[in-house]
Design an enzyme around this catalytic site. Structure first.
Site, PDB file in Angstrom:
ATOM      1  N   GLY A  11      44.738   9.145  -0.565  1.00 35.25           N
ATOM      2  CA  GLY A  11      43.557   9.952  -1.396  1.00 35.25           C
ATOM      3  C   GLY A  11      42.810   8.695  -1.862  1.00 35.25           C
ATOM      4  O   GLY A  11      42.056   9.223  -2.974  1.00 35.25           O
ATOM      5  N   GLY A  55      37.564  10.389  -6.145  1.00 38.44           N
ATOM      6  CA  GLY A  55      38.464  10.543  -7.738  1.00 38.44           C
ATOM      7  C   GLY A  55      39.004   9.502  -7.990  1.00 38.44           C
ATOM      8  O   GLY A  55      38.460   8.455  -8.318  1.00 38.44           O
ATOM      9  N   TYR A  88      51.393  24.326  -8.648  1.00 35.64           N
ATOM     10  CA  TYR A  88      50.830  23.246  -8.867  1.00 35.64           C
ATOM     11  C   TYR A  88      51.976  22.636  -9.819  1.00 35.64           C
ATOM     12  O   TYR A  88      52.272  21.329  -9.751  1.00 35.64           O
ATOM     13  CB  TYR A  88      49.391  23.334  -9.309  1.00 35.64           C
ATOM     14  CG  TYR A  88      48.881  21.815  -9.687  1.00 35.64           C
ATOM     15  CD1 TYR A  88      48.640  21.064  -8.993  1.00 35.64           C
ATOM     16  CD2 TYR A  88      48.644  21.707 -11.186  1.00 35.64           C
ATOM     17  CE1 TYR A  88      47.860  19.854  -9.147  1.00 35.64           C
ATOM     18  CE2 TYR A  88      48.237  20.481 -11.473  1.00 35.64           C
ATOM     19  CZ  TYR A  88      47.944  19.350 -10.311  1.00 35.64           C
ATOM     20  OH  TYR A  88      47.259  18.118 -10.656  1.00 35.64           O
TER      21      TYR A  88
HETATM   22  N1  LIG Z   1      41.526  15.125 -12.308  1.00 33.31           N
HETATM   23  C1  LIG Z   1      42.506  15.669 -12.976  1.00 33.31           C
HETATM   24  O1  LIG Z   1      42.255  16.121 -14.238  1.00 33.31           O
HETATM   25  C2  LIG Z   1      43.888  15.437 -12.624  1.00 33.31           C
HETATM   26  C3  LIG Z   1      44.859  15.938 -13.646  1.00 33.31           C
HETATM   27  C4  LIG Z   1      46.161  15.707 -13.659  1.00 33.31           C
HETATM   28  C5  LIG Z   1      46.702  15.212 -12.388  1.00 33.31           C
HETATM   29  N2  LIG Z   1      45.699  15.023 -11.539  1.00 33.31           N
HETATM   30  C6  LIG Z   1      46.209  14.331 -10.164  1.00 33.31           C
HETATM   31  O2  LIG Z   1      45.411  13.073  -9.622  1.00 33.31           O
HETATM   32  C7  LIG Z   1      45.588  13.043  -8.401  1.00 33.31           C
HETATM   33  C8  LIG Z   1      44.302  12.625  -7.670  1.00 33.31           C
HETATM   34  O3  LIG Z   1      43.433  13.821  -7.581  1.00 33.31           O
HETATM   35  P1  LIG Z   1      42.053  13.482  -8.357  1.00 33.31           P
HETATM   36  O4  LIG Z   1      41.675  14.336  -9.627  1.00 33.31           O
HETATM   37  O5  LIG Z   1      41.433  12.313  -8.094  1.00 33.31           O
HETATM   38  O6  LIG Z   1      41.064  14.681  -7.246  1.00 33.31           O
HETATM   39  P2  LIG Z   1      40.379  14.481  -5.708  1.00 33.31           P
HETATM   40  O7  LIG Z   1      38.886  13.674  -6.301  1.00 33.31           O
HETATM   41  O8  LIG Z   1      39.988  15.717  -5.401  1.00 33.31           O
HETATM   42  O9  LIG Z   1      41.011  13.335  -4.989  1.00 33.31           O
HETATM   43  C9  LIG Z   1      42.085  13.923  -4.292  1.00 33.31           C
HETATM   44  C10 LIG Z   1      42.296  12.929  -2.856  1.00 33.31           C
HETATM   45  O10 LIG Z   1      43.610  13.516  -2.542  1.00 33.31           O
HETATM   46  C11 LIG Z   1      43.379  13.692  -1.151  1.00 33.31           C
HETATM   47  N3  LIG Z   1      44.123  14.712  -0.166  1.00 33.31           N
HETATM   48  C12 LIG Z   1      44.137  15.987  -0.549  1.00 33.31           C
HETATM   49  N4  LIG Z   1      45.298  16.497   0.311  1.00 33.31           N
HETATM   50  C13 LIG Z   1      45.251  15.734   0.909  1.00 33.31           C
HETATM   51  C14 LIG Z   1      46.399  15.450   2.442  1.00 33.31           C
HETATM   52  N5  LIG Z   1      46.731  16.537   2.759  1.00 33.31           N
HETATM   53  N6  LIG Z   1      46.601  14.474   2.896  1.00 33.31           N
HETATM   54  C15 LIG Z   1      45.903  13.160   2.446  1.00 33.31           C
HETATM   55  N7  LIG Z   1      45.037  13.033   1.239  1.00 33.31           N
HETATM   56  C16 LIG Z   1      44.904  14.152   0.817  1.00 33.31           C
HETATM   57  C17 LIG Z   1      41.690  14.217  -1.074  1.00 33.31           C
HETATM   58  O11 LIG Z   1      41.465  14.026   0.092  1.00 33.31           O
HETATM   59  P3  LIG Z   1      39.777  14.821   0.393  1.00 33.31           P
HETATM   60  O12 LIG Z   1      38.588  13.765  -0.107  1.00 33.31           O
HETATM   61  O13 LIG Z   1      39.814  14.690   1.893  1.00 33.31           O
HETATM   62  O14 LIG Z   1      39.828  16.054  -0.075  1.00 33.31           O
HETATM   63  C18 LIG Z   1      41.302  13.121  -2.118  1.00 33.31           C
HETATM   64  O15 LIG Z   1      40.963  11.863  -1.614  1.00 33.31           O
HETATM   65  C19 LIG Z   1      46.219  14.143  -7.731  1.00 33.31           C
HETATM   66  O16 LIG Z   1      47.744  13.973  -7.536  1.00 33.31           O
HETATM   67  C20 LIG Z   1      46.245  15.218  -8.946  1.00 33.31           C
HETATM   68  O17 LIG Z   1      47.213  16.348  -9.092  1.00 33.31           O
HETATM   69  C21 LIG Z   1      44.373  14.939 -11.459  1.00 33.31           C
END
Ligand SMILES: NC(=O)c1ccc[n+]([C@@H]2O[C@H](COP(=O)([O-])OP(=O)(O)OC[C@H]3O[C@@H](n4cnc5c(N)ncnc54)[C@H](OP(=O)(O)O)[C@@H]3O)[C@@H](O)[C@H]2O)c1
Length: 306
Positions: A24, A28, A179
């Site tokens: 990913g 983000g 989740y």
């Molecule tokens: N943001 C927060 O506040 C928060 C809080 C707690 C935990 N997290 C964790 O942080 C991590 C990163 O999330 P983020 O906040 O940076 O969100 P994000 O901007 O939505 O990034 C998520 C990434 O994961 C990729 N992804 C989703 N499904 C996938 C799949 N089937 N195969 C390969 N890649 C996939 C997305 O690809 P696409 O671009 O194609 O969608 C994107 O690159 C996650 O594990 C999330 O649970 C985030």
């Protein structure tokens, strides 16, 4: 440490000669992690499900860091065949893997299934990464002082494991409960994996991190854009920018002081924002029988073993 003793990007060591996978990595937190590693001379593999988005993200990063070594590779965690092909191709191209950053994730989506019939959130956030890690274990073993980082969430505290209904096959699905379960699974997996590495004398540690509440695309599907922009001033009080949110996982990936089974998160109120420090996950995440049972269930569901 820098003069304020907050851990920041200035603490990232030189990464020349290191190979790092970020799942990913096109968006983000993952995007900022790729940026941090590439700016310190690592060879970074941006593992993404959408090649077009990833190539755009790579171009953006090359404008910021002209010397960046970024290799876009296709990985869809909802498709175990794609996970397998990714690992085969990776091993054809590279002979070492210093850091595997299991960052990709989805949050609170309606009930659906992956290509392999697994519940979507557990399938993407945990089982896809479980299979990926297992299939990279030979190259990890061949890399001294390697590291695996799993990205969890404060939501793990609301997670419950129910092995008789792990994928809500008997009903009871809610986007948040699922989740939370998947994020608890990230920690149970980290701690069991670290034990596995130790027992097998593998020169690798497993570490976890969480970003507090960070401004990324994770929330995009939850409210329409206009609602989000209305709420933005209020949200700014609780939410931090994505580059700050990426610091705990970056620290977990590269801090030479990190030890197996450490967990990094923000140092601010309720761990919602701030600079990365070592934090504690809840008691259930350390429950040995539960992590062992999850490991066995994950092997059975993915058909992959360690
Ligand atoms: N943001 C927060 O506040 C928060 C809080 C707690 C935990 N997290 C964790 O942080 C991590 C990163 O999330 P983020 O906040 O940076 O969100 P994000 O901007 O939505 O990034 C998520 C990434 O994961 C990729 N992804 C989703 N499904 C996938 C799949 N089937 N195969 C390969 N890649 C996939 C997305 O690809 P696409 O671009 O194609 O969608 C994107 O690159 C996650 O594990 C999330 O649970 C985030």
């Amino acid at each position: 440490m820098n003069s304020t003793s907050n851990w920041t990007l200035t603490n990232v060591p030189d990464l020349t000669g290191k190979t790092i996978i970020v799942t990913g990595g096109n968006s983000g937190l993952g995007f900022h992690a790729v940026e941090a590693f590439a700016s310190k001379n690592a060879q970074v593999i941006m593992a993404s499900r959408n090649a077009q988005k990833a190539e755009q993200a790579k171009l953006q990063l090359l404008q910021l860091i002209p010397h960046a070594k970024i290799d876009v590779m296709k990985l869809d965690l909802t498709d175990l065949k794609s996970v397998k092909s990714f690992t085969v191709e990776f091993k054809q191209k590279y002979s070492q893997l210093h850091v595997l950053l299991n960052n990709a994730g989805i949050m609170m989506v309606p009930y659906s299934k992956t290509k392999d019939g697994l519940e979507m959130q557990l399938g993407t956030n945990h089982l896809g990464h479980f299979a990926l890690t297992a299939q990279l274990m030979d190259i990890i073993k061949a890399t001294p002082k390697s590291r695996i980082v799993n990205v969890s969430s404060m939501a793990h505290k609301a997670g419950v494991m129910d092995f008789s209904n792990l994928q809500y096959e008997n009903g009871g699905y809610s986007p948040f409960k699922s989740y939370a379960r998947s994020k608890l699974a990230n920690l149970l997996f980290t701690y069991q994996l670290d034990s596995y590495l130790k027992v097998n004398n593998i020169d690798c540690i497993a570490v976890a991190a969480h970003p507090g509440v960070s401004d990324t695309h994770l929330f995009d599907h939850i409210a329409p854009k206009w609602v989000q922009s209305l709420l933005r001033p209020l949200m700014q009080l609780f939410i931090q920018p994505a580059d700050m949110g990426a610091l705990p996982e970056i620290r977990a990936a590269v801090d030479p002081q990190a030890q197996g089974a450490d967990y990094y998160g923000p140092d601010g109120f309720n761990e919602m924002k701030g600079y990365p420090i070592k934090v504690q996950s809840n008691q259930l995440s350390h429950h040995k029988e539960t992590s062992f049972e999850l490991w066995k269930a994950s092997e059975a569901l993915t058909g992959v073993s360690y």
